[in-house]
Design a protein around this motif. Structure first.
Motif, PDB file in Angstrom:
ATOM      1  N   THR A 148      32.591  66.840  13.717  1.00 21.34           N
ATOM      2  CA  THR A 148      33.790  66.616  12.904  1.00 21.34           C
ATOM      3  C   THR A 148      33.457  66.044  11.529  1.00 21.34           C
ATOM      4  O   THR A 148      34.031  66.452  10.524  1.00 21.34           O
ATOM      5  CB  THR A 148      34.752  65.659  13.642  1.00 21.34           C
ATOM      6  OG1 THR A 148      35.055  66.239  14.914  1.00 21.34           O
ATOM      7  CG2 THR A 148      36.048  65.442  12.875  1.00 21.34           C
ATOM      8  N   ARG A 246      50.928  57.019  18.810  1.00 19.31           N
ATOM      9  CA  ARG A 246      50.843  57.774  17.544  1.00 19.31           C
ATOM     10  C   ARG A 246      51.133  56.890  16.337  1.00 19.31           C
ATOM     11  O   ARG A 246      50.557  57.080  15.275  1.00 19.31           O
ATOM     12  CB  ARG A 246      51.829  58.938  17.563  1.00 19.31           C
ATOM     13  CG  ARG A 246      51.302  60.095  18.377  1.00 19.31           C
ATOM     14  CD  ARG A 246      52.162  61.291  18.221  1.00 19.31           C
ATOM     15  NE  ARG A 246      51.682  62.092  17.093  1.00 19.31           N
ATOM     16  CZ  ARG A 246      51.866  63.395  17.006  1.00 19.31           C
ATOM     17  NH1 ARG A 246      52.503  64.045  17.928  1.00 19.31           N
ATOM     18  NH2 ARG A 246      51.415  64.052  15.970  1.00 19.31           N
ATOM     19  N   ARG A 254      40.714  59.973  13.707  1.00 22.78           N
ATOM     20  CA  ARG A 254      40.501  60.742  14.932  1.00 22.78           C
ATOM     21  C   ARG A 254      40.415  59.782  16.121  1.00 22.78           C
ATOM     22  O   ARG A 254      39.859  58.697  15.995  1.00 22.78           O
ATOM     23  CB  ARG A 254      39.204  61.562  14.838  1.00 22.78           C
ATOM     24  CG  ARG A 254      39.276  62.719  13.860  1.00 22.78           C
ATOM     25  CD  ARG A 254      40.115  63.864  14.437  1.00 22.78           C
ATOM     26  NE  ARG A 254      40.500  64.839  13.433  1.00 22.78           N
ATOM     27  CZ  ARG A 254      41.604  64.774  12.684  1.00 22.78           C
ATOM     28  NH1 ARG A 254      42.445  63.764  12.814  1.00 22.78           N
ATOM     29  NH2 ARG A 254      41.882  65.698  11.803  1.00 22.78           N
ATOM     30  N   GLU A 270      51.989  60.672  24.440  1.00 22.71           N
ATOM     31  CA  GLU A 270      52.172  61.542  23.275  1.00 22.71           C
ATOM     32  C   GLU A 270      50.877  61.633  22.454  1.00 22.71           C
ATOM     33  O   GLU A 270      50.512  62.703  21.967  1.00 22.71           O
ATOM     34  CB  GLU A 270      53.293  60.941  22.414  1.00 22.71           C
ATOM     35  CG  GLU A 270      53.936  61.931  21.476  1.00 22.71           C
ATOM     36  CD  GLU A 270      54.775  61.211  20.413  1.00 22.71           C
ATOM     37  OE1 GLU A 270      55.278  61.914  19.538  1.00 22.71           O
ATOM     38  OE2 GLU A 270      54.899  59.973  20.461  1.00 22.71           O
ATOM     39  N   ASP A 273      48.270  63.856  24.073  1.00 19.18           N
ATOM     40  CA  ASP A 273      48.526  65.292  23.918  1.00 19.18           C
ATOM     41  C   ASP A 273      48.508  65.739  22.456  1.00 19.18           C
ATOM     42  O   ASP A 273      48.717  66.919  22.170  1.00 19.18           O
ATOM     43  CB  ASP A 273      49.900  65.637  24.525  1.00 19.18           C
ATOM     44  CG  ASP A 273      49.915  65.417  26.032  1.00 19.18           C
ATOM     45  OD1 ASP A 273      48.871  65.641  26.669  1.00 19.18           O
ATOM     46  OD2 ASP A 273      50.961  64.992  26.567  1.00 19.18           O
ATOM     47  N   ALA A 274      48.275  64.795  21.545  1.00 22.01           N
ATOM     48  CA  ALA A 274      48.379  65.137  20.116  1.00 22.01           C
ATOM     49  C   ALA A 274      47.159  65.930  19.637  1.00 22.01           C
ATOM     50  O   ALA A 274      46.064  65.807  20.196  1.00 22.01           O
ATOM     51  CB  ALA A 274      48.517  63.863  19.295  1.00 22.01           C
ATOM     52  N   ASP A 275      47.373  66.725  18.596  1.00 23.62           N
ATOM     53  CA  ASP A 275      46.298  67.560  18.055  1.00 23.62           C
ATOM     54  C   ASP A 275      45.123  66.748  17.513  1.00 23.62           C
ATOM     55  O   ASP A 275      43.980  67.151  17.603  1.00 23.62           O
ATOM     56  CB  ASP A 275      46.844  68.424  16.900  1.00 23.62           C
ATOM     57  CG  ASP A 275      47.667  69.571  17.444  1.00 23.62           C
ATOM     58  OD1 ASP A 275      47.510  69.878  18.635  1.00 23.62           O
ATOM     59  OD2 ASP A 275      48.486  70.125  16.669  1.00 23.62           O
ATOM     60  N   GLY A 276      45.445  65.587  16.924  1.00 23.93           N
ATOM     61  CA  GLY A 276      44.396  64.820  16.230  1.00 23.93           C
ATOM     62  C   GLY A 276      43.359  64.201  17.153  1.00 23.93           C
ATOM     63  O   GLY A 276      42.361  63.669  16.681  1.00 23.93           O
ATOM     64  N   ASN A 277      43.573  64.233  18.470  1.00 23.54           N
ATOM     65  CA  ASN A 277      42.559  63.564  19.289  1.00 23.54           C
ATOM     66  C   ASN A 277      41.441  64.540  19.666  1.00 23.54           C
ATOM     67  O   ASN A 277      41.601  65.752  19.624  1.00 23.54           O
ATOM     68  CB  ASN A 277      43.193  62.861  20.503  1.00 23.54           C
ATOM     69  CG  ASN A 277      43.441  63.779  21.660  1.00 23.54           C
ATOM     70  OD1 ASN A 277      42.523  64.455  22.117  1.00 23.54           O
ATOM     71  ND2 ASN A 277      44.683  63.823  22.149  1.00 23.54           N
ATOM     72  N   GLN A 281      37.496  68.094  23.085  1.00 25.36           N
ATOM     73  CA  GLN A 281      36.260  68.443  22.345  1.00 25.36           C
ATOM     74  C   GLN A 281      35.073  67.658  22.927  1.00 25.36           C
ATOM     75  O   GLN A 281      33.969  68.181  23.063  1.00 25.36           O
ATOM     76  CB  GLN A 281      36.480  68.072  20.880  1.00 25.36           C
ATOM     77  CG  GLN A 281      35.399  68.560  19.930  1.00 25.36           C
ATOM     78  CD  GLN A 281      35.678  68.089  18.498  1.00 25.36           C
ATOM     79  OE1 GLN A 281      36.820  67.852  18.106  1.00 25.36           O
ATOM     80  NE2 GLN A 281      34.624  67.960  17.709  1.00 25.36           N
TER      81      GLN A 281
END
Ligand code: ASP
Length: 316
Positions: A148, A246, A254, A270, A273-277, A281
């Motif tokens: 990243t 959040r 990140r 929340e 399930d968020a995209d930023g975590n 990966q």
């Protein structure tokens, strides 16, 4: 790489970089192919010995060995003779008689993998020993961060939660610092180890300090190691002060977590399930990194011993 991987301190920064290059160049992409197997460790034997529960670590070590074409045997303590009272020494002497190349060991007691290494010719990989260390978790976390951020020098990370009982914290504080990162620990005083100042990290007790970092690394509450002691006035109070949601996280930050996550305890659902975590990966990285560790242990030591090893090439 050294004979055994017991602690992240067994590796220099150069060795970490080199293992992670192997993971990225040779193994990450392999997992995304239809045929996910290479003949590299054909004829080699790996025994995965798990005396403690595991999903990610045991699955990824098993898959890693199989994708490298090694013969992989999984021994779980509850279904082995350990359940009949066999000692650790007798277990390792028995397994050693099969002449495995690598023993991957997870155990609830600190130092168990190092103890076992005294009684086997196999290379021993510590897959988590009590609240001791978890070096391959540290490697996969460094790998994920490099994917990243590129270079990690000067990157600021906060490790949040039950640091006292976490082997991940112990390996990651040392490993992140080795990579030039600045480490901050955020936890209630009761969940910090004695002498925490000597770990080379800044320490604070409030999530307000999350704004000072680039990366947020959350830890699970390690209830199984609290052994009846009350480290906290109440779980509800802990959650109100330390559960990260959040609202605590800027879009440029990140979030990592070694798993298993406890939704609503250290991480709000929340945010999980968020995209930023980076949680999934990390899981994907775990497989590529563990393949690289098994591969490098065999080839580096075979090179020293002068024995033959195949090159990495796809099967078929
Ligand atoms: N999976 C990690 C470990 O085995 C973290 C955890 O269990 O909370 O240490």
């Amino acid at each position: 790489m050294n004979w055994n991987l017991l602690s992240i301190s067994d590796l220099s920064r150069e060795e970490i970089d080199s293992i992670l290059v192997t993971a990225r160049k040779d193994f990450l992409e392999l997992s995304r192919r239809d045929i996910k197997k290479v003949p590299t460790l054909r004829g080699r034997t790996i025994i995965d010995l798990f005396f403690e529960k595991s999903t990610r670590t045991s699955t990824s070590f098993e898959l890693a060995g199989k994708r490298l074409s090694a013969d992989v045997i999984n021994v779980k303590a509850d279904s082995s003779a350990v359940g009949k009272g066999e000692s650790l020494k007798d277990t390792v002497l028995t397994l050693n008689a099969y002449r495995p190349d690598i023993l991957v060991v997870r155990h609830p007691h600190v130092g168990a993998p190092a103890f076992m290494a005294r009684y086997t010719q196999a290379h021993v990989v510590n897959a988590g020993d009590g609240k001791g260390e978890h070096p391959t978790q540290c490697l996969l976390d460094i790998f994920s961060l490099k994917q990243t951020y590129g270079e990690l020098d000067g990157l600021k990370v906060a490790i949040v939660g039950d640091i006292l009982h976490s082997r991940v914290a112990r390996s990651n504080i040392a490993g992140f610092r080795k990579m030039g990162m600045q480490v901050r620990l955020i936890a209630p005083p009761a969940l910090l180890p004695r002498g925490v100042e000597s770990l080379g990290a800044e320490v604070s007790h409030t999530l307000d300090d999350l704004k000072k970092v680039d990366v947020i690394y959350l830890l699970r509450m390690q209830k199984e190691r609290h052994e009846g002691a009350n480290y906290l006035p109440s779980l509800r109070e802990y959650i109100s002060h330390y559960c990260v949601g959040r609202r605590h996280v800027r879009p440029d930050q990140r979030v990592l977590h070694p798993g298993p996550i406890n939704r609503g305890v250290e991480i709000e659902s929340e945010l999980a399930d968020a995209d930023g975590n980076m949680i999934l990966q990390q899981v994907e990285a775990g497989l590529a990194v563990r393949m690289a560790v098994l591969y490098r242990i065999i080839i580096d030591n075979a090179a020293t011993a002068g024995s033959e090893v195949r090159n990495i090439q796809a099967v078929g």
